[in-house]
Design an enzyme around this catalytic site. Structure first.
Site, PDB file in Angstrom:
ATOM      1  N   ASP A   1       0.864  -1.162   0.000  1.00  0.00           N
ATOM      2  CA  ASP A   1       0.000   0.000   0.000  1.00  0.00           C
ATOM      3  C   ASP A   1       0.913   1.228   0.000  1.00  0.00           C
ATOM      4  O   ASP A   1       2.100   1.124   0.322  1.00  0.00           O
ATOM      5  CB  ASP A   1      -0.891  -0.019   1.247  1.00  0.00           C
ATOM      6  CG  ASP A   1      -1.715   1.238   1.393  1.00  0.00           C
ATOM      7  OD1 ASP A   1      -2.348   1.635   0.407  1.00  0.00           O
ATOM      8  OD2 ASP A   1      -1.688   1.839   2.478  1.00  0.00           O
TER       9      ASP A   1
ATOM     10  N   ASP B   1      -1.557  -0.773   5.873  1.00  0.00           N
ATOM     11  CA  ASP B   1      -1.800  -0.217   7.208  1.00  0.00           C
ATOM     12  C   ASP B   1      -3.242   0.180   7.468  1.00  0.00           C
ATOM     13  O   ASP B   1      -3.655   0.308   8.608  1.00  0.00           O
ATOM     14  CB  ASP B   1      -0.916   1.018   7.426  1.00  0.00           C
ATOM     15  CG  ASP B   1      -1.440   2.234   6.679  1.00  0.00           C
ATOM     16  OD1 ASP B   1      -1.702   2.111   5.459  1.00  0.00           O
ATOM     17  OD2 ASP B   1      -1.601   3.301   7.302  1.00  0.00           O
TER      18      ASP B   1
ATOM     19  N   ASP C   1      -7.044  -1.973   3.680  1.00  0.00           N
ATOM     20  CA  ASP C   1      -6.101  -3.037   3.321  1.00  0.00           C
ATOM     21  C   ASP C   1      -6.435  -4.363   4.007  1.00  0.00           C
ATOM     22  O   ASP C   1      -5.817  -5.381   3.702  1.00  0.00           O
ATOM     23  CB  ASP C   1      -4.668  -2.638   3.713  1.00  0.00           C
ATOM     24  CG  ASP C   1      -4.197  -1.394   2.999  1.00  0.00           C
ATOM     25  OD1 ASP C   1      -4.406  -1.321   1.777  1.00  0.00           O
ATOM     26  OD2 ASP C   1      -3.643  -0.492   3.654  1.00  0.00           O
TER      27      ASP C   1
END
Length: 489
Positions: free
Chosen positions: A208, A384, A388
Site C-alpha cells: 500500500d 496499514d 487493506d
C-alpha cells in the site's frame, strides 16, 4: 467484525417535525436523515442533503487528504467529518454498509489462511504411532526369536527411548522461537510460527502507499523561508484547529522551537480555516483561494494583504527505495496497490522504480491478490489501513506497520515498529533462514533415527545409552537453532 471500530455507535436522527432523537446504529434505516457534527464519524452510508465539509475517508481509500463533500455526494459509514455539520440521508445501514462489506471480505479471505498446517504438526501425526508400532514389533520379534521376556522388553524400551520424538518435535519450534526473538529485538513482532513458514515462501510483495511506503502523515514544506514572527503566528493559528494539516503544522513548528504569538479574536470557520488578529492585522490559516493547487495538500497563510501557500507532502519512508531493491535482490516481484489517485502515485512509483496501481477499493485490492495467486504467486501484502484488511487476510503472508489501524494489525502476520521499511526485508530474510534451519534440524533428527533405531532393534543399545543418545540429539537440534540469534544483524 467486532475488530472494525471505525463506525459511530449511533447518530442524531432528524424528524419531520423538526425534533431530533439519538438512534443506535443498528436501528438506522434507509430514508432517515441524520445530523453529523464536526469531529463525528458517520454511522451509516448515505447522501449529503445539506452542508459542506471535509471527510477523512483514509479507512476506505488510504488517501491522506480530506475529501470535500457537497449536497448530492455519497458518503460512507466510518468517515470522519472534519470541518462542519452536514445532514445525510441514510441509504444503507448496519450489514449493508461499505464498512460491513470490508469486514465480510476480511473474514472470507482469512478462512483460507487458517487452514495452513505447520510442517511439524503433519510430521507428528505419523511419528508417535509409528514409534509405538516399531517398539511392539521389536518386542514380538525378539520373543519369536527365543529371547526372554526381560530381554525383549529391554530392547523394546530402548527402541522407545532412542526414537523419542523430542528432536523432531523441537526441530520447528526451537528455530522459530529463536528467530522470532531475534526479530523482536529488531522491532518486528511475528504472530506465530506458521507465519514464518509462509513468509519464507513469498514470491511477490504488494505494498500500500499511504502509511506503508510513506509515513502516512502530512509534512509541511518551506517553513525555513518564514520569518520568526510568522512562525509564531502560524503556531498559534494551528493550535486552534484539529484539522490534519493544522496538527501537522503545529508539530513541525514545535519541533523547530517556535513560540506561539499572542493573537486576538481567534476563531475557526468550518470548512474555511482559522482566523485571528495579530497587532491589529488580520491573519489566517485557511483553504487556498486559488482553484489550482499544485501541491495536492496545501493551506494558505495570510497576513494582511500578503499570502503564502504552504505545501504539504506525505514523505516516503527514508529507506523505502533501498528496501524494495533489497527485496528484488532476493528474487521478489514488487507492486504498489493504493486507493490514492493515480497522479498521486506517479512520483513514488518513479522514486521506487515500481509499477503502481491506483483508485483501488478494498474489494479491488482483494481481487488483485486473487489474480496474483491464480498466476502462482505467493503474495506478501504490506498495508496499514482498514481498506487493506481484506488484502492482508487474503495474502499468503502479510505485514503491517505499528501505526496501522487496529484491524490491520490484528489481521497481519507480523507488525514492525519505526519509520523505516527495512524490517520487511529483514523479516523475509529471517523467515527463509529459519526454514533452512528447520530443514537442517529435520535432517539431523531423521538421520539420527536412521542410524540409532536399527542399533536399538538389533539389541546393541541399552535403555541407559538410548536415553543419553536421545538427549544428545535434542541438544544438537537446539544448538543448531540457536545459530538464528544472529539472523538479523
Amino acid at each position: 467484525r467486532d475488530r472494525l471500530k471505525q463506525t459511530a455507535p449511533g447518530a442524531l436522527v432528524l424528524e419531520a417535525n423538526g425534533s431530533s432523537r439519538w438512534t443506535r446504529a443498528d436501528a438506522l434505516r434507509p430514508g432517515m436523515t441524520i445530523l453529523v457534527a464536526a469531529g463525528e464519524r458517520l454511522a451509516a452510508d448515505g447522501r449529503v442533503v445539506e452542508g459542506e465539509s471535509g471527510l477523512d475517508i483514509a479507512f476506505l481509500t488510504g488517501e491522506s487528504a480530506p475529501v470535500r463533500v457537497h449536497p448530492g455526494d455519497d458518503v460512507q459509514a466510518g468517515s470522519l467529518n472534519i470541518d462542519g455539520p452536514i445532514r445525510v440521508e441514510v441509504t444503507a445501514a448496519g450489514a449493508d454498509t461499505v464498512i460491513a462489506d470490508i469486514a465480510r471480505l476480511m473474514e472470507e479471505a482469512g478462512q483460507g489462511k487458517s487452514r495452513y498446517v505447520r510442517l511439524a504438526d503433519r510430521a507428528a501425526r505419523l511419528y508417535a504411532p509409528c514409534v509405538h508400532l516399531l517398539a511392539a514389533l521389536s518386542f514380538a520379534g525378539w520373543m519369536i526369536a527365543g529371547a526372554g521376556v526381560h530381554q525383549a522388553l529391554l530392547i523394546a524400551v530402548a527402541v522407545l527411548l532412542i526414537t523419542c520424538p523430542c528432536a523432531l518435535g523441537l526441530a520447528v519450534p526451537a528455530a522459530q522461537i529463536v528467530a522470532c526473538g531475534a526479530l523482536m529485538r529488531r522491532g518486528v513482532l511475528v504472530k506465530d510460527g506458521s507465519a514464518l513458514e509462509r513468509l519464507a515462501e513469498v514470491s511477490e510483495a504488494v505494498f500500500d502507499k499511504t502509511g506503508t511506503l510513506t509515513l502516512g502523515r502530512p509534512v509541511p514544506q518551506g517553513l525555513r523561508r518564514l520569518w520568526r514572527d510568522d512562525r509564531s503566528i502560524l503556531l498559534s493559528l494551528s493550535r486552534a484547529s484539529r484539522h490534519p494539516l493544522s496538527v501537522a503544522l503545529r508539530q513541525a513548528l514545535e519541533a523547530r522551537g517556535a513560540t506561539p504569538a499572542a493573537l486576538d479574536n481567534v476563531r475557526e470557520v468550518a470548512g474555511e480555516g482559522v482566523f485571528a488578529d495579530y497587532e491589529g492585522v488580520a491573519v489566517s490559516l485557511a483553504r487556498p483561494r486559488s482553484l489550482i493547487n499544485l501541491f495536492g495538500l496545501a493551506a494558505e497563510y495570510r497576513r494582511g494583504d500578503q499570502a503564502l501557500l504552504l505545501g504539504f507532502t506525505d514523505a516516503l519512508r527514508p529507506d523505502a527505495a533501498e528496501t524494495l531493491d533489497v527485496l528484488r535482490g532476493m528474487g521478489m516481484k514488487i507492486l504498489i496497490a493504493s486507493g490514492d489517485r493515480p497522479e498521486a502515485l506517479e512520483e513514488i512509483a518513479r522514486e521506487t522504480r515500481t509499477t503502481a496501481i491506483g483508485h483501488l477499493r478494498p474489494a479491488d485490492k482483494l481481487a488483485l491478490i486473487d489474480r496474483l495467486k491464480a498466476r502462482g504467486e505467493k503474495v506478501l501484502m504490506i498495508g496499514d489501513g482498514l481498506n487493506d484488511g481484506p488484502a492482508l487476510a487474503a495474502g499468503h503472508a502479510s505485514m503491517a506497520p505499528a501505526s496501522a489501524s487496529d484491524a490491520s494489525q490484528l489481521t497481519a502476520d507480523a507488525v514492525f515498529l519505526g519509520d523505516r521499511l527495512a524490517p520487511v526485508a529483514l523479516t523475509v530474510h529471517a523467515a527463509r533462514r529459519t526454514v533452512a534451519v528447520v530443514k537442517q534440524n529435520f535432517a539431523l533428527a531423521i538421520g539420527y533415527n536412521v542410524l540409532a533405531v536399527p542399533l536399538a532393534i538389533a539389541g546393541k543399545v541399552t535403555p541407559l545409552v538410548a536415553a543419553v543418545a536421545m538427549s544428545t540429539s535434542s541438544l544438537i537440534v537446539i544448538a543448531n537453532a540457536l545459530r538464528l540469534k544472529g539472523v538479523v544483524k
